[in-house]
Motif scaffolding. Structure first.
Motif, PDB file in Angstrom:
ATOM      1  N   PHE A 258      54.744  10.158 -75.218  1.00 47.74           N
ATOM      2  CA  PHE A 258      54.970  10.235 -73.527  1.00 47.74           C
ATOM      3  C   PHE A 258      53.852  10.483 -72.871  1.00 47.74           C
ATOM      4  CE2 PHE A 258      56.963  13.627 -70.990  1.00 47.74           C
ATOM      5  CZ  PHE A 258      57.413  12.261 -70.688  1.00 47.74           C
ATOM      6  N   LEU A 259      52.650  10.390 -73.593  1.00 46.34           N
ATOM      7  CA  LEU A 259      51.356  10.643 -72.680  1.00 46.34           C
ATOM      8  C   LEU A 259      50.702   9.081 -72.428  1.00 46.34           C
ATOM      9  CD1 LEU A 259      49.135  11.471 -71.472  1.00 46.34           C
ATOM     10  CD2 LEU A 259      47.664  12.731 -73.476  1.00 46.34           C
TER      11      LEU A 259
ATOM     12  N   ASN B   5      54.433   9.409 -60.481  1.00 47.50           N
ATOM     13  CA  ASN B   5      53.757   9.562 -61.842  1.00 47.50           C
ATOM     14  C   ASN B   5      53.291  10.837 -61.453  1.00 47.50           C
ATOM     15  OD1 ASN B   5      53.932   7.330 -62.831  1.00 47.50           O
ATOM     16  ND2 ASN B   5      52.409   6.275 -61.663  1.00 47.50           N
ATOM     17  N   SER B   6      52.888  11.176 -60.494  1.00 51.73           N
ATOM     18  CA  SER B   6      52.449  12.874 -60.371  1.00 51.73           C
ATOM     19  C   SER B   6      53.290  13.845 -60.947  1.00 51.73           C
ATOM     20  CB  SER B   6      52.572  13.562 -59.042  1.00 51.73           C
ATOM     21  OG  SER B   6      51.811  14.498 -58.731  1.00 51.73           O
ATOM     22  N   VAL B   7      54.615  14.000 -60.679  1.00 49.37           N
ATOM     23  CA  VAL B   7      55.914  14.356 -61.354  1.00 49.37           C
ATOM     24  C   VAL B   7      55.936  15.045 -62.411  1.00 49.37           C
ATOM     25  CG1 VAL B   7      57.847  15.116 -61.284  1.00 49.37           C
ATOM     26  CG2 VAL B   7      57.125  15.103 -59.475  1.00 49.37           C
TER      27      VAL B   7
ATOM     28  N   LEU C 108      55.052  17.717 -65.958  1.00 48.19           N
ATOM     29  CA  LEU C 108      55.794  18.454 -66.489  1.00 48.19           C
ATOM     30  C   LEU C 108      55.213  17.761 -67.906  1.00 48.19           C
ATOM     31  CD1 LEU C 108      59.322  16.794 -65.291  1.00 48.19           C
ATOM     32  CD2 LEU C 108      58.635  19.268 -65.084  1.00 48.19           C
ATOM     33  N   TRP C 109      54.472  17.441 -68.214  1.00 44.71           N
ATOM     34  CA  TRP C 109      53.519  17.085 -70.134  1.00 44.71           C
ATOM     35  C   TRP C 109      52.513  17.921 -70.341  1.00 44.71           C
ATOM     36  CZ3 TRP C 109      49.326  15.995 -72.556  1.00 44.71           C
ATOM     37  CH2 TRP C 109      48.887  15.915 -73.271  1.00 44.71           C
ATOM     38  N   SER C 110      52.106  18.414 -68.671  1.00 43.46           N
ATOM     39  CA  SER C 110      51.029  19.146 -69.348  1.00 43.46           C
ATOM     40  C   SER C 110      51.468  20.515 -69.819  1.00 43.46           C
ATOM     41  CB  SER C 110      49.756  18.917 -67.734  1.00 43.46           C
ATOM     42  OG  SER C 110      49.093  17.896 -67.125  1.00 43.46           O
ATOM     43  N   LEU C 111      52.502  20.599 -68.797  1.00 47.90           N
ATOM     44  CA  LEU C 111      53.101  22.330 -69.126  1.00 47.90           C
ATOM     45  C   LEU C 111      53.557  22.370 -70.867  1.00 47.90           C
ATOM     46  CD1 LEU C 111      54.799  23.045 -65.888  1.00 47.90           C
ATOM     47  CD2 LEU C 111      52.492  23.643 -66.986  1.00 47.90           C
TER      48      LEU C 111
END
Length: 482
Positions: free
Chosen positions: A45-46, A210-212, A216-219
């Motif tokens: 996903f990253l 892309n920002s959203v 979400l991935w970081s969290l």
């Protein structure tokens, strides 16, 4: 404080074949969907998000300079003449942290490096439209350099995770899921960008999306990500043993110093380095400049541009799974050695596209849909490289996979930046198919050279310097993230 080193006993210098037999003898691999699958999916996903960030500007910059792109007449557009320079800025930034990021991932662990870099990149995406309105193309260049810099931490750090989480004989399949996320990201963002740019919200929505996703991935990864099976709180003992027993013991129990001199003078590694450089030059030029080529040479509108630019990437993503299955089958059945398999796949992924690119170089506006088909074939063959050189870093030195990826990625990104800048000076008239033909011919030549070098000097064997020197003292240092 000085660290003491000692030589590694010969009996722990496992070859890839010995590691494969150890994995085959594992009694239990744990749950069918285990923690290694969870971690690899997050890595995939990253890779997906990283590719979205990198590729979004390809369609975005077309829409940003096309007053008719959006149905909303109030969406501000520009008239920039330095579009290729803007596209190249990401790769100049991407090149900067590569070597250091690989070393940092090996010393401190990749988890928080990945979380931090992704979060910063997400914030910069949110600010990008405002910067464009206020500062024009020069401001976008600064933002893209920053985004490239944050993304430069991703691939070396991910390779640090792969070295801990990927059992040897699953590297083809699971590795393709992780790395294939990059191609999937290019597919999705290229397809959706055309429609987002044509919508009432216009081109800024591409970057807000892309920002959203980045936030979400970081969290999510802050909560479920770990640096290795040894530090995972809920992995089963069976799965942990299954993963660790497939790796050289030094990879999971010892701390290593980096043998820089031997890495940089290794013929096998230098062949890998040049293979990575050749692939990055060709694949990124094709991926990044396809939308400009389709708009100005093939005369596709913004919606058709996004959809048709997606097709070659979709074929590449699909074919990567086919080639990874074939690669794993050849290795597991003992039909060829790992090094031979890597060379076969790299040859397919580099030599086959050359013929297509030469034909494409002789195509004009009257061959619009033929060009789309040719690019689909080209990208389909490029999918073989994921099972070719891309995991050869872990074949040569699983203990230093992050560092090796950092080095090759840094040089590969430099070649990409040079290539995109070269496009700016060769393709002076973006509607001239002959000028684009020069780009295709040069790319074909670079693919051929990289294939010849990798087939001649490449290897699939663990190198002697993989675990030649080990730290045995001072285990309280932060670099013990395992």
């Amino acid at each position: 404080m000085a660290c003491r080193y000692e030589s590694v006993p010969k009996e722990i210098n496992y070859t890839n074949e010995e590691n494969s037999r150890k994995s085959d003898n594992a009694q239990n691999s744990g749950p069918r969907f285990g923690k290694r699958h969870q971690q690899i999916l997050m890595c995939g996903f990253l890779s997906f998000l990283s590719s979205c960030v990198r590729s979004s500007m390809s369609i975005g910059i077309v829409a940003m300079n096309d007053p008719s792109a959006s149905i909303n007449p109030d969406v501000q557009t520009f008239n920039w003449t330095d579009k290729s320079a803007v596209l190249s800025c990401f790769f100049w930034g991407y090149m900067l942290p590569q070597l250091g990021s690989g070393w940092m991932a090996g010393r401190y662990g990749p988890k928080w490096i990945l979380v931090g870099s992704t979060l910063i990149c997400a914030i910069s995406n949110f600010l990008l439209p405002t910067v464009a309105y206020s500062f024009g193309s020069r401001g976008i260049m600064v933002i893209r350099v920053l985004q490239g810099c944050t993304q430069g931490f991703v691939q070396p750090s991910l390779h640090g995770l792969y070295g801990k989480w990927l059992p040897l004989h699953e590297r083809g399949r699971l590795g393709t899921i992780a790395v294939g996320g990059s191609t999937a990201g290019s597919v999705v963002i290229t397809f959706t960008s055309g429609y987002l740019a044509a919508s009432w919200y216009g081109w800024p929505m591409i970057f807000y999306l892309n920002s959203v996703l980045g936030v979400l991935w970081s969290l999510m990864f802050s909560y479920i990500g770990t640096n290795s099976p040894a530090t995972h709180s809920s992995i089963t003992q069976e799965e942990k043993n299954y993963i660790e027993n497939s790796l050289p013991p030094a990879n999971r129990t010892q701390l290593l110093s980096t043998p820089w001199k031997k890495i940089l003078t290794s013929g096998s590694f230098l062949a890998l380095l040049l293979a990575h450089c050749g692939f990055d030059w060709g694949s990124h030029i094709l991926t990044t400049d396809i939308p400009i080529y389709f708009k100005n040479v093939m005369k596709f509108d913004i919606k058709s541009n996004g959809a048709l630019s997606t097709l070659p990437l979709l074929v590449k993503w699909s074919m990567s799974f086919v080639f990874s299955f074939i690669s794993d089958m050849l290795i597991m059945k003992g039909l060829c050695k790992i090094g031979t398999c890597r060379k076969i796949m790299h040859s397919i992924g580099s030599l086959a596209p050359c013929i297509v690119l030469i034909v494409l170089g002789n195509s004009g506006p009257e061959d619009a849909y033929k060009a789309v088909v040719l690019l689909m074939v080209t990208f389909g063959f490029l999918g073989a490289n994921i099972s070719g050189f891309l995991f050869n870093h872990l074949d040569l030195a699983p203990n230093h996979g992050a560092v090796l990826m950092g080095i090759t990625s840094q040089f590969g990104t430099f070649c990409t930046a040079i290539g995109l800048t070269t496009v700016q000076y060769i393709v002076i008239n973006e509607g001239d198919p002959n000028q684009w033909g020069i780009i295709f011919y040069v790319t074909a030549g670079i693919f051929i050279a990289s294939a010849v070098i990798f087939n001649t000097f490449g290897s699939g064997e663990v190198q002697p310097w993989n675990n030649e020197r080990m730290r045995t003292k001072n285990r309280r240092k932060k670099d013990n993230y395992i």
